[in-house]
Design a protein around this motif. Structure first.
Motif, PDB file in Angstrom:
ATOM      1  N   PRO A 220       0.813  -1.224   0.000  1.00  0.00           N
ATOM      2  CA  PRO A 220       0.000   0.000   0.000  1.00  0.00           C
ATOM      3  C   PRO A 220       0.849   1.278   0.000  1.00  0.00           C
ATOM      4  CG  PRO A 220      -0.807  -1.545   1.632  1.00  0.00           C
ATOM      5  CD  PRO A 220       0.494  -2.106   1.123  1.00  0.00           C
ATOM      6  N   GLN A 221       0.336   2.259  -0.722  1.00  0.00           N
ATOM      7  CA  GLN A 221       0.930   3.593  -0.730  1.00  0.00           C
ATOM      8  C   GLN A 221       0.163   4.477   0.247  1.00  0.00           C
ATOM      9  OE1 GLN A 221       1.220   1.426  -4.243  1.00  0.00           O
ATOM     10  NE2 GLN A 221      -0.549   2.719  -4.198  1.00  0.00           N
ATOM     11  N   TYR A 222       0.881   5.333   0.940  1.00  0.00           N
ATOM     12  CA  TYR A 222       0.277   6.330   1.835  1.00  0.00           C
ATOM     13  C   TYR A 222       0.098   7.608   1.017  1.00  0.00           C
ATOM     14  CZ  TYR A 222       0.080   9.577   5.834  1.00  0.00           C
ATOM     15  OH  TYR A 222      -0.283  10.544   6.733  1.00  0.00           O
ATOM     16  N   ASN A 223      -1.142   8.123   0.976  1.00  0.00           N
ATOM     17  CA  ASN A 223      -1.444   9.266   0.092  1.00  0.00           C
ATOM     18  C   ASN A 223      -1.914  10.487   0.877  1.00  0.00           C
ATOM     19  OD1 ASN A 223      -0.993   7.589  -2.166  1.00  0.00           O
ATOM     20  ND2 ASN A 223      -3.120   6.875  -2.107  1.00  0.00           N
ATOM     21  N   VAL A 224      -1.484  11.647   0.450  1.00  0.00           N
ATOM     22  CA  VAL A 224      -1.975  12.905   1.014  1.00  0.00           C
ATOM     23  C   VAL A 224      -2.684  13.674  -0.093  1.00  0.00           C
ATOM     24  CG1 VAL A 224      -1.369  15.047   2.209  1.00  0.00           C
ATOM     25  CG2 VAL A 224       0.002  12.973   2.589  1.00  0.00           C
ATOM     26  N   HIS A 225      -3.957  14.021   0.139  1.00  0.00           N
ATOM     27  CA  HIS A 225      -4.713  14.819  -0.820  1.00  0.00           C
ATOM     28  C   HIS A 225      -4.773  16.257  -0.332  1.00  0.00           C
ATOM     29  CE1 HIS A 225      -6.145  10.736  -1.684  1.00  0.00           C
ATOM     30  NE2 HIS A 225      -6.430  11.176  -2.883  1.00  0.00           N
ATOM     31  N   VAL A 226      -4.707  17.192  -1.253  1.00  0.00           N
ATOM     32  CA  VAL A 226      -4.906  18.607  -0.928  1.00  0.00           C
ATOM     33  C   VAL A 226      -5.974  19.131  -1.888  1.00  0.00           C
ATOM     34  CG1 VAL A 226      -3.854  20.905  -0.815  1.00  0.00           C
ATOM     35  CG2 VAL A 226      -2.530  18.894  -0.108  1.00  0.00           C
ATOM     36  N   LEU A 230      -4.750  14.332  -5.329  1.00  0.00           N
ATOM     37  CA  LEU A 230      -3.550  13.728  -4.754  1.00  0.00           C
ATOM     38  C   LEU A 230      -2.382  14.714  -4.832  1.00  0.00           C
ATOM     39  CD1 LEU A 230      -2.335  11.054  -3.599  1.00  0.00           C
ATOM     40  CD2 LEU A 230      -1.598  10.554  -5.936  1.00  0.00           C
ATOM     41  N   ALA A 231      -1.710  14.895  -3.699  1.00  0.00           N
ATOM     42  CA  ALA A 231      -0.550  15.801  -3.678  1.00  0.00           C
ATOM     43  C   ALA A 231       0.743  15.018  -3.487  1.00  0.00           C
ATOM     44  CB  ALA A 231      -0.702  16.848  -2.577  1.00  0.00           C
ATOM     45  N   VAL A 232       0.715  14.048  -2.548  1.00  0.00           N
ATOM     46  CA  VAL A 232       1.939  13.335  -2.167  1.00  0.00           C
ATOM     47  C   VAL A 232       1.629  11.855  -1.985  1.00  0.00           C
ATOM     48  CG1 VAL A 232       3.693  13.072  -0.350  1.00  0.00           C
ATOM     49  CG2 VAL A 232       2.862  15.362  -0.950  1.00  0.00           C
ATOM     50  N   THR A 233       2.524  10.995  -2.469  1.00  0.00           N
ATOM     51  CA  THR A 233       2.458   9.563  -2.161  1.00  0.00           C
ATOM     52  C   THR A 233       3.769   9.160  -1.497  1.00  0.00           C
ATOM     53  OG1 THR A 233       0.945   8.997  -3.954  1.00  0.00           O
ATOM     54  CG2 THR A 233       2.370   7.245  -3.164  1.00  0.00           C
ATOM     55  N   ALA A 234       3.655   8.467  -0.371  1.00  0.00           N
ATOM     56  CA  ALA A 234       4.840   7.959   0.316  1.00  0.00           C
ATOM     57  C   ALA A 234       4.817   6.444   0.226  1.00  0.00           C
ATOM     58  CB  ALA A 234       4.850   8.413   1.774  1.00  0.00           C
ATOM     59  N   ALA A 235       5.886   5.874  -0.328  1.00  0.00           N
ATOM     60  CA  ALA A 235       5.945   4.427  -0.524  1.00  0.00           C
ATOM     61  C   ALA A 235       7.244   3.893   0.077  1.00  0.00           C
ATOM     62  CB  ALA A 235       5.866   4.095  -2.008  1.00  0.00           C
ATOM     63  N   TYR A 236       7.127   3.398   1.288  1.00  0.00           N
ATOM     64  CA  TYR A 236       8.277   2.763   1.946  1.00  0.00           C
ATOM     65  C   TYR A 236       7.779   1.988   3.152  1.00  0.00           C
ATOM     66  CZ  TYR A 236       7.874   7.534   3.916  1.00  0.00           C
ATOM     67  OH  TYR A 236       7.404   8.728   4.399  1.00  0.00           O
ATOM     68  N   GLU A 237       8.633   1.090   3.625  1.00  0.00           N
ATOM     69  CA  GLU A 237       8.256   0.284   4.776  1.00  0.00           C
ATOM     70  C   GLU A 237       7.993   1.192   5.960  1.00  0.00           C
ATOM     71  OE1 GLU A 237      10.707  -3.331   4.304  1.00  0.00           O
ATOM     72  OE2 GLU A 237      10.250  -3.575   6.450  1.00  0.00           O
ATOM     73  N   GLY A 238       6.928   0.910   6.693  1.00  0.00           N
ATOM     74  CA  GLY A 238       6.602   1.724   7.851  1.00  0.00           C
ATOM     75  C   GLY A 238       5.689   2.884   7.517  1.00  0.00           C
ATOM     76  N   MET A 329       6.501  10.520  -3.993  1.00  0.00           N
ATOM     77  CA  MET A 329       6.098  11.161  -5.238  1.00  0.00           C
ATOM     78  C   MET A 329       5.386  12.472  -4.933  1.00  0.00           C
ATOM     79  SD  MET A 329       3.167  11.146  -7.906  1.00  0.00           S
ATOM     80  CE  MET A 329       2.218  11.506  -6.524  1.00  0.00           C
ATOM     81  N   LEU A 330       5.781  13.519  -5.623  1.00  0.00           N
ATOM     82  CA  LEU A 330       5.125  14.825  -5.485  1.00  0.00           C
ATOM     83  C   LEU A 330       4.411  15.124  -6.793  1.00  0.00           C
ATOM     84  CD1 LEU A 330       8.161  16.775  -3.923  1.00  0.00           C
ATOM     85  CD2 LEU A 330       6.281  15.656  -2.704  1.00  0.00           C
ATOM     86  N   ASN A 331       3.122  15.366  -6.728  1.00  0.00           N
ATOM     87  CA  ASN A 331       2.384  15.704  -7.941  1.00  0.00           C
ATOM     88  C   ASN A 331       2.702  17.131  -8.355  1.00  0.00           C
ATOM     89  OD1 ASN A 331       0.910  13.833  -9.313  1.00  0.00           O
ATOM     90  ND2 ASN A 331      -1.063  14.348  -8.388  1.00  0.00           N
ATOM     91  N   LEU A 332       2.851  17.355  -9.644  1.00  0.00           N
ATOM     92  CA  LEU A 332       3.138  18.701 -10.145  1.00  0.00           C
ATOM     93  C   LEU A 332       1.909  19.211 -10.885  1.00  0.00           C
ATOM     94  CD1 LEU A 332       6.740  17.981 -11.503  1.00  0.00           C
ATOM     95  CD2 LEU A 332       6.127  19.042  -9.316  1.00  0.00           C
ATOM     96  N   LEU A 333       1.116  20.007 -10.196  1.00  0.00           N
ATOM     97  CA  LEU A 333      -0.068  20.605 -10.808  1.00  0.00           C
ATOM     98  C   LEU A 333       0.335  21.910 -11.501  1.00  0.00           C
ATOM     99  CD1 LEU A 333      -2.718  20.013  -7.994  1.00  0.00           C
ATOM    100  CD2 LEU A 333      -2.087  18.532  -9.909  1.00  0.00           C
ATOM    101  N   VAL A 384      14.790   6.096   4.182  1.00  0.00           N
ATOM    102  CA  VAL A 384      13.573   6.906   4.269  1.00  0.00           C
ATOM    103  C   VAL A 384      13.886   8.334   4.695  1.00  0.00           C
ATOM    104  CG1 VAL A 384      11.366   7.158   5.476  1.00  0.00           C
ATOM    105  CG2 VAL A 384      12.122   4.889   4.706  1.00  0.00           C
ATOM    106  N   ALA A 385      14.762   8.481   5.687  1.00  0.00           N
ATOM    107  CA  ALA A 385      15.047   9.831   6.189  1.00  0.00           C
ATOM    108  C   ALA A 385      15.634  10.710   5.083  1.00  0.00           C
ATOM    109  CB  ALA A 385      16.005   9.756   7.388  1.00  0.00           C
ATOM    110  N   GLY A 386      16.513  10.127   4.280  1.00  0.00           N
ATOM    111  CA  GLY A 386      17.127  10.888   3.191  1.00  0.00           C
ATOM    112  C   GLY A 386      16.095  11.285   2.135  1.00  0.00           C
ATOM    113  N   VAL A 387      15.201  10.340   1.822  1.00  0.00           N
ATOM    114  CA  VAL A 387      14.160  10.619   0.826  1.00  0.00           C
ATOM    115  C   VAL A 387      13.233  11.724   1.326  1.00  0.00           C
ATOM    116  CG1 VAL A 387      12.106   9.615  -0.259  1.00  0.00           C
ATOM    117  CG2 VAL A 387      14.255   8.345  -0.254  1.00  0.00           C
ATOM    118  N   GLN A 388      12.881  11.656   2.601  1.00  0.00           N
ATOM    119  CA  GLN A 388      11.999  12.693   3.165  1.00  0.00           C
ATOM    120  C   GLN A 388      12.682  14.054   3.133  1.00  0.00           C
ATOM    121  OE1 GLN A 388      11.066  11.015   7.011  1.00  0.00           O
ATOM    122  NE2 GLN A 388       9.128  10.145   6.272  1.00  0.00           N
ATOM    123  N   ALA A 389      13.965  14.082   3.473  1.00  0.00           N
ATOM    124  CA  ALA A 389      14.687  15.372   3.503  1.00  0.00           C
ATOM    125  C   ALA A 389      14.746  15.964   2.097  1.00  0.00           C
ATOM    126  CB  ALA A 389      16.086  15.171   4.070  1.00  0.00           C
TER     127      ALA A 389
END
Ligand code: ADP
Ligand code: MG
Length: 407
Positions: A220-226, A230-238, A329-333, A384-389
């Motif tokens: 599963p992907q974790y998704n943030v909608h704004v 869809l604005a952001v998808t986070a795909a990693y363990e945890g 993933m960051l969506n580019l609107l 994950v920390a590097g990807v988030q940064a």
């Protein structure tokens, strides 16, 4: 069907190269075409727009309406199999193509995804085995059904049964009076009223199912909608509690298998606050195609959602994808193409592409408009920390929202 598999690079008895077709020429079609071509297939796109993102990169571009008999005939004569890239493709058109060609997904599955009322009935019959339910809802298609709405569903969200996407065709209503006005504003078309749920998070699961019933998919992907998009998808363990992740995948497989689905399917879920530590899963809707939340698979997995779409329709094996890098993933609107004073600008790609592990995908749309999906940026890295940064840095450069929920 007996003429499957369709091998890439093959040529049929009349000298026609193995060609795969897609109904719809948007960005999903474009990434499908690119995946098919990488394998060696020829491609055909049916989309009336001469500048469609997929039409521009395909061997063939049939520029007719989706129900045009001539266009459909041409697509069928060119292609060994046909898929779709948007759910509002007329189910009748898929039905017509299916007379002479394998079509995946089929008209029946697409018709269910086109109608929230049928979709919810399907979920109730199929996701329940995995302990996943729909949001409490009522169908409103008649004034009597409006009058009979249980007040327990309010506050709620009124959604048109058909043609909704990216938050369109939805109205939030607090009470019966607002509900009546909202339904009238929607011209009294068939709707569902859903209870407004306390969302802890949203996620989605993408699976692929073959003609033989074999099934594979992604975690599963974790998704943030704004603003409903869809604005952001986070795909990693945890990214979400492991027990919920397993249940979401099981529910998605059941939703696909229950209707003999063939192709790539994405199911969206809510995680709601039910007082437990993990929260509870609620199934929201399904897309009978690859999904915006699966774009990270192009850069972070050995097999992407578009590769699986190609494999499934052509009757090729469906290998289990392996994610080799954590990804955001960051969506580019289109909004990114305007500054704070609404003046057009070119986004600072120089700064973004200097960041480690950034993968820019633009869809070839020439005109940027607010809310229009112009592209996406995937960030991969060793941890994950590097990807988030890096994602935060890129979001700062481009002025993108939606990263706060990741912590
Ligand atoms: P669309 O077809 O536009 O994607 P959705 O049904 O997925 O429509 O709704 C869009 C967004 O609205 C969801 O991703 C979620 O953020 C919010 N939403 C939808 N239904 C509910 C609900 N019942 N309770 C709370 N939030 C909701
Ligand atoms: Mg949705």
């Amino acid at each position: 069907m007996s003429f499957l598999p369709i091998f890439p690079g093959s040529v049929d008895a009349v000298g026609q190269p193995a060609t795969l077709g897609v109904m719809g020429g948007g960005q999903l079609g474009r990434m499908f075409v690119q995946a098919a071509q990488r394998l060696g297939y020829f491609t055909a796109v049916l989309d009336p727009d001469p500048q469609s993102p997929a039409g521009c990169v395909s061997h063939h571009h049939i520029q007719t309406g989706y129900s045009d008999a001539g266009g459909l005939k041409q697509l069928a004569s060119l292609c060994a199999a046909v898929t779709t890239e948007f759910e509002n493709v007329p189910a009748d058109a898929l039905q017509a193509l299916a007379i002479s060609r394998p079509v995946a997904p089929g008209a029946a599955a697409v018709a269910i995804a086109q109608n929230r009322i049928e979709e919810k009935a399907h979920f109730t019959a199929s996701a329940g085995v995995a302990g996943v339910t729909c949001a409490p809802y009522a169908v409103i298609a008649t004034p009597a059904q409006l009058a009979a709405v249980p007040t327990g569903l309010l506050p709620g969200i009124l959604k048109t049964a058909r043609m909704g996407y990216d938050g369109k065709g939805q109205v939030r209503v607090a009470n019966m009076a607002e509900l009546a006005v909202a339904w009238a504003d929607l011209k009294g078309v068939p709707c569902v009223l859903e209870k407004l749920l306390p969302l802890k998070a949203e996620c989605s699961v993408i699976v692929a199912r073959g003609w033989d019933g074999a099934i594979t998919g992604f975690a599963p992907q974790y998704n943030v909608h704004v603003g409903g998009i869809l604005a952001v998808t986070a795909a990693y363990e945890g990214n979400m509690p492991p027990a919920l992740a397993l249940r979401a995948r099981a529910a998605t497989e059941s939703i696909a298998s229950h209707i003999g689905y063939v192709g790539v399917l994405c199911v969206e879920f809510f995680v709601i606050d039910d007082g437990s530590a993990d929260g509870a899963l609620v199934v929201n809707e399904m897309a009978p195609r690859p999904h915006n939340s699966g774009h990270y698979t192009l850069d972070a997995c050995d097999v992407s959602q578009f590769d699986l779409q190609v494999h499934a329709m052509a009757g090729l094996p469906l290998p289990a994808p392996r994610q080799h890098s954590p990804a955001i993933m960051l969506n580019l609107l289109g909004d990114v193409w305007f500054d704070a004073a609404s003046r057009p600008r070119t986004p600072d790609w120089q700064a973004v592409l200097a960041l480690p592990g950034t993968h820019l995908h633009l869809y070839g749309k020439l005109e940027a408009r607010a809310g229009r999906k112009m592209g996406h940026l995937t960030i991969t890295g060793a941890d994950v920390a590097g990807v988030q940064a890096t994602a935060r840095q890129a979001a700062r450069v481009l002025g993108l929202p939606g990263l706060d929920p990741l912590g």
